[in-house]
Design an enzyme around this catalytic site. Structure first.
Site, mmCIF file in Angstrom:
data_model
loop_
_atom_site.group_PDB
_atom_site.id
_atom_site.type_symbol
_atom_site.label_atom_id
_atom_site.label_comp_id
_atom_site.label_asym_id
_atom_site.label_seq_id
_atom_site.Cartn_x
_atom_site.Cartn_y
_atom_site.Cartn_z
ATOM 1 C CD GLU A 186 -11.275 11.650 24.477
ATOM 2 O OE1 GLU A 186 -11.427 12.502 23.591
ATOM 3 O OE2 GLU A 186 -11.748 10.502 24.403
ATOM 4 C CB SER A 210 -20.097 17.609 24.027
ATOM 5 O OG SER A 210 -19.836 16.342 24.570
ATOM 6 C CG HIS A 430 -21.273 -2.420 19.564
ATOM 7 N ND1 HIS A 430 -21.369 -3.459 20.465
ATOM 8 C CD2 HIS A 430 -21.647 -2.910 18.367
ATOM 9 C CE1 HIS A 430 -21.793 -4.545 19.815
ATOM 10 N NE2 HIS A 430 -21.956 -4.243 18.549
ATOM 11 C CD GLU A 431 -19.629 6.504 19.728
ATOM 12 O OE1 GLU A 431 -18.404 6.493 19.587
ATOM 13 O OE2 GLU A 431 -20.188 6.810 20.812
ATOM 14 C CG HIS A 499 -12.095 4.275 22.067
ATOM 15 N ND1 HIS A 499 -11.372 5.096 21.248
ATOM 16 C CD2 HIS A 499 -11.453 3.085 22.086
ATOM 17 C CE1 HIS A 499 -10.336 4.426 20.764
ATOM 18 N NE2 HIS A 499 -10.361 3.203 21.254
ATOM 19 C CD GLU A 500 -14.883 8.152 23.202
ATOM 20 O OE1 GLU A 500 -15.668 7.219 23.012
ATOM 21 O OE2 GLU A 500 -14.023 8.475 22.368
ATOM 22 C CD GLU A 518 -10.175 7.480 23.061
ATOM 23 O OE1 GLU A 518 -9.801 8.033 22.030
ATOM 24 O OE2 GLU A 518 -11.337 7.598 23.497
ATOM 25 C CD GLU A 524 -10.229 10.332 19.303
ATOM 26 O OE1 GLU A 524 -10.923 9.722 18.492
ATOM 27 O OE2 GLU A 524 -10.608 10.573 20.466
HETATM 28 C C1 NOJ Z 1 -14.194 8.596 19.417
HETATM 29 C C2 NOJ Z 1 -13.245 7.446 19.416
HETATM 30 O O1 NOJ Z 1 -12.140 7.691 20.229
HETATM 31 C C3 NOJ Z 1 -12.839 7.190 17.995
HETATM 32 O O2 NOJ Z 1 -11.847 6.187 17.946
HETATM 33 C C4 NOJ Z 1 -14.053 6.810 17.194
HETATM 34 O O3 NOJ Z 1 -13.687 6.643 15.858
HETATM 35 C C5 NOJ Z 1 -15.128 7.888 17.279
HETATM 36 N N1 NOJ Z 1 -15.357 8.244 18.643
HETATM 37 C C6 NOJ Z 1 -16.432 7.438 16.660
HETATM 38 O O4 NOJ Z 1 -16.977 6.398 17.396
HETATM 39 CA CA CA Z 2 -11.977 9.440 22.097
#
Ligand code: NOJ
Ligand code: CA
Length: 715
Positions: A186, A210, A430-431, A499-500, A518, A524
């Site tokens: 990123e 991090s 789903h984080e 994402h990530e 992503e 963001e």
């Molecule tokens: C990072 C993600 O890129 C973002 O879209 C998301 O809202 C946050 N993490 C929380 O999961």
């Molecule tokens: Ca991200």
């Protein structure tokens, strides 16, 4: 000398130059179908090597191929530990041609032609008798190469210490690069000469992240876009990264030679292999026209055809969501501030005091559903709907989320019913906070819950350090995890937007339910301080090579302070945000701003309502990395065209001949452009909307402001 003879002589000279010093014999050359691309293969002192030329100009100088194997202290005697670097002789070679046109489930074009000439080189290692195949596919716009290890008693299990694939550049090219890193992609892109990477490296690293795991001061990520002094565009990436670690490139800046550098796992090793197996494709795109970098299908073509039989449930999707307000800091993912930390199962949320800032409330989500229904958006993403957000990140905590229990103020059943009654679906979130063990344990329950309530798309996330601890985001085991989730999701008819997760390598051809990733610096970051205006005119050359990005465009209220305490601003003009729906191709497009902001700029929002996200045709009209991109696209199954143009901080003037329109037809043309005095810093929301009738052959002259852009609909 006539032209043909001259060309033949030039070609011979090029081959001779590519071959440089004499090779051991067994040299082979192969040209692409239109003969522009030329591959040379040879064996030098037992080491396989190759070089590439394009239109008689050297692109990759003699570069060596091989793998170092680990002398792993854990390995049993059954492990093969002799490197696969040298001692090779040619056992056999075959040439073939392939030409097929296929239809992607979704994409930039209705049809994709996969046309290449192939060279298969079978090698045998003296002493060990081990066999290795090198497969080269030579396309008109580039080359793919990979290693294959047939099943054999001489080579069964092996552990990769390092893959040593070289890409020797011919000069000190300009490169658009981000630092090599095992856990994040990123960063802001750097533009520099190859020779300047070392001195620029430290400042380019996102030390605040991090998990920063840089490995060298000249290590960069792929897709790496370069431009040579004589105007050749060269792009190095990989295709079909399956059961293998992600490749970085480490530059020897004395010789301008890149060498592959794989992502290790917690053991420090880079690949646990058992024959039969193969590496991903290493890809090199080449052209003297930057537009060819963007229209290339080489990476998709090097992936296997679709493995999902029934794809009827996979669909391009436009969505909005309870998201930007959290990113900007106006509302929160967590429900309560009472608990500094939460243990799953031990916390009685019903008794906890709500913090009053929780974003994903039943009431709020209803409003988003209404907004989506009124404006033709298909889905509403809701983040922060499930318990666990009180201490979700960076605690090295394993059991964070269960992905099934909603917060008390989020009525899962009623909201889904309400959405469906309005022809809208909710999009699941789903984080995982990178607790991969935890996610895999809950995956089936989580997908069953989605099936029960009628969700068909999930946004996953991998913020923070990976658990199992010590592993990295782009290692072999993590890459297997991401693909496992996509395959399991397919069984449940669920589309995935991760994402990530690892940067894509074209796997969406094989698994088209992978509709988004992503895997780069998304919108963001505009709320975290911003990205340079040229960021989105680089990403299509780099990150987007492997597949679409969920960039989350459409922030029309570019000045965040107008509705929040966040002092940051978006580094484009308002019209520039509209352009991104065209220039940043994705079958998944978010209308990321708040409904209230769209109401404020309703006439500009009309473009987001109208724009398609699946295409029959795409024509890149102009392109230069980090400067400008202009593309025209024809919406799938319709006669509508849309054009988008985006530029960097220098502004840009475009002259667009509407040659691609149907003859004899009149189109209603609406142009959303930067106003004369627009400027992404000083006057970002100055835009003009003009309407006129146009026909094939008409010309549009458009001026993009600093950090600006334009969008055009032709209906
Ligand atoms: C990072 C993600 O890129 C973002 O879209 C998301 O809202 C946050 N993490 C929380 O999961
Ligand atoms: Ca991200």
């Amino acid at each position: 000398m006539n032209r043909i003879k001259l060309l033949a002589l030039m070609l011979l000279c090029t081959i001779a130059a590519m071959a440089q010093a004499a090779a051991d014999g067994g040299t082979r050359t192969l040209r692409s179908p239109n003969e522009n691309m030329l591959l040379w293969f040879g064996i030098d002192g037992g080491r396989p090597c190759y070089s590439i030329a394009y239109k008689q100009r050297p692109v990759v100088k003699r570069s060596y191929l091989g793998l170092q194997l680990a002398k792993d202290k854990h390995a049993s005697k059954k492990m093969d530990e002799t490197d696969l670097m040298d001692g090779f002789e040619l056992a056999d070679s075959k040439e073939s041609t392939f030409d097929e046109t296929w239809k992607p489930v979704w994409g930039e074009t209705r049809d994709i032609r996969n046309h290449y000439n192939e060279l298969e080189v079978a090698l045998k290692q003296r002493g060990t008798g081990r066999r290795m195949i090198l497969r080269f596919r030579v396309y008109d716009d580039g080359v793919g190469l990979r290693y294959e290890f047939p099943q054999q008693k001489e080579l069964n299990y092996f552990v990769i210490k390092e893959e040593k694939t070289q890409f020797a550049m011919t000069g000190d090219h300009t490169a658009w690069w981000i630092p090599g890193d095992y856990d994040t992609q990123e960063q802001e892109t750097q533009e520099s000469r190859l020779s300047e990477i070392r001195q620029r490296f430290h400042d380019a690293v996102n030390w605040g992240n991090s998990s920063v795991a840089v490995f060298s001061e000249t290590g960069v990520q792929t897709a790496l876009q370069m431009k040579s002094e004589d105007g050749l565009y060269i792009n190095i990436h990989e295709a079909a990264c399956i059961d293998y670690a992600t490749m970085h490139l480490n530059l020897d800046d004395r010789t301008m030679t890149f060498e592959s550098w794989l992502t290790p796992d917690a053991t420090g090793m880079k690949g646990y292999m058992q024959t039969p197996c193969q590496t991903p494709w290493r890809t090199i795109l080449v052209s003297d026209d930057a537009r060819d970098m963007l229209s290339s299908n080489l990476i998709l073509n090097l992936n296997e055809p679709c493995k999902i039989e029934d794809t009827s449930w996979i669909h391009p999707t436009k969505y909005c969501g309870v998201w930007w307000e959290m990113i900007v800091g106006k509302s929160a993912w967590n429900y309560t501030d009472e608990f500094p930390s939460v243990k799953l199962g031990l916390t009685d949320y019903d008794k906890a005091k709500p913090n009053g800032r929780h974003g994903a409330t039943t009431e709020k989500v209803r409003q988003y559903i209404d907004f989506a229904a009124e404006n033709g958006l298909d889905q509403v993403l809701v983040e922060g709907w499930n318990i666990g957000w009180e201490d979700w990140a960076n605690m090295w905590k394993q059991d964070v989320f269960d992905f099934t229990t909603p917060y008390p103020d989020f009525d899962l059943k009623a909201l889904n019913e309400y959405a469906h009654s309005k022809g809208v679906r909710l999009m699941m979130h789903h984080e995982t906070s990178s607790s991969v063990v935890n996610y895999e344990r809950h995956l089936t329950d989580a997908f069953n819950l989605m099936n029960k309530y009628g969700y068909d798309a999930v946004k996953t996330g991998y913020v923070g350090d990976i658990i199992p601890r010590g592993d990295h985001h782009f290692s072999q085991s993590m890459n297997n995890h991401y693909l496992h989730v996509v395959k399991e999701a397919a069984k449940h008819h669920i589309m995935v937007n991760a994402h990530e997760a690892v940067r894509p390598t074209g796997l969406c051809r094989t698994y088209p339910n992978l509709v988004g990733n992503e895997s780069a610096r998304g919108t963001e970051y505009e709320a975290f301080g911003g990205s340079r205006p040229d960021h989105t005119v680089i990403l299509p050359f780099t990150r987007l090579q492997g597949g679409p990005m969920d960039y989350t465009p459409g922030i029309l209220e570019t000045q965040l302070g107008t509705w929040s305490d966040n002092p940051n601003f978006v580094h484009t003009t308002l019209a520039g945000q509209l352009a991104l729906y065209l220039t940043m191709y994705s079958p998944l497009q978010m209308a990321a701003d708040l409904p209230g902001n769209y109401r404020k700029y309703d006439d500009a929002f009309q473009f987001i309502r109208d724009v398609a996200c699946d295409w029959d045709e795409s024509i890149y009209l102009e392109a230069e990395p980090a400067r400008y991109i202009t593309v025209a696209r024809k919406a799938k199954g319709t006669d509508k065209w849309f054009i988008g143009g985006k530029c960097n901080e220098d502004g840009h003037k475009s002259v667009i001949r509407l040659d691609f329109l149907d003859k004899g037809r009149t189109y209603d043309c609406t142009v959303y452009a930067d106003a004369k005095d627009a400027d992404y810093e000083k006057n970002p929301k100055a835009y003009v909307i003009t309407k006129r009738k146009v026909r094939k052959g008409d010309v549009l002259r458009l001026t993009e402001a600093r950090g600006g852009g334009f969008a055009v609909s032709l209906m």
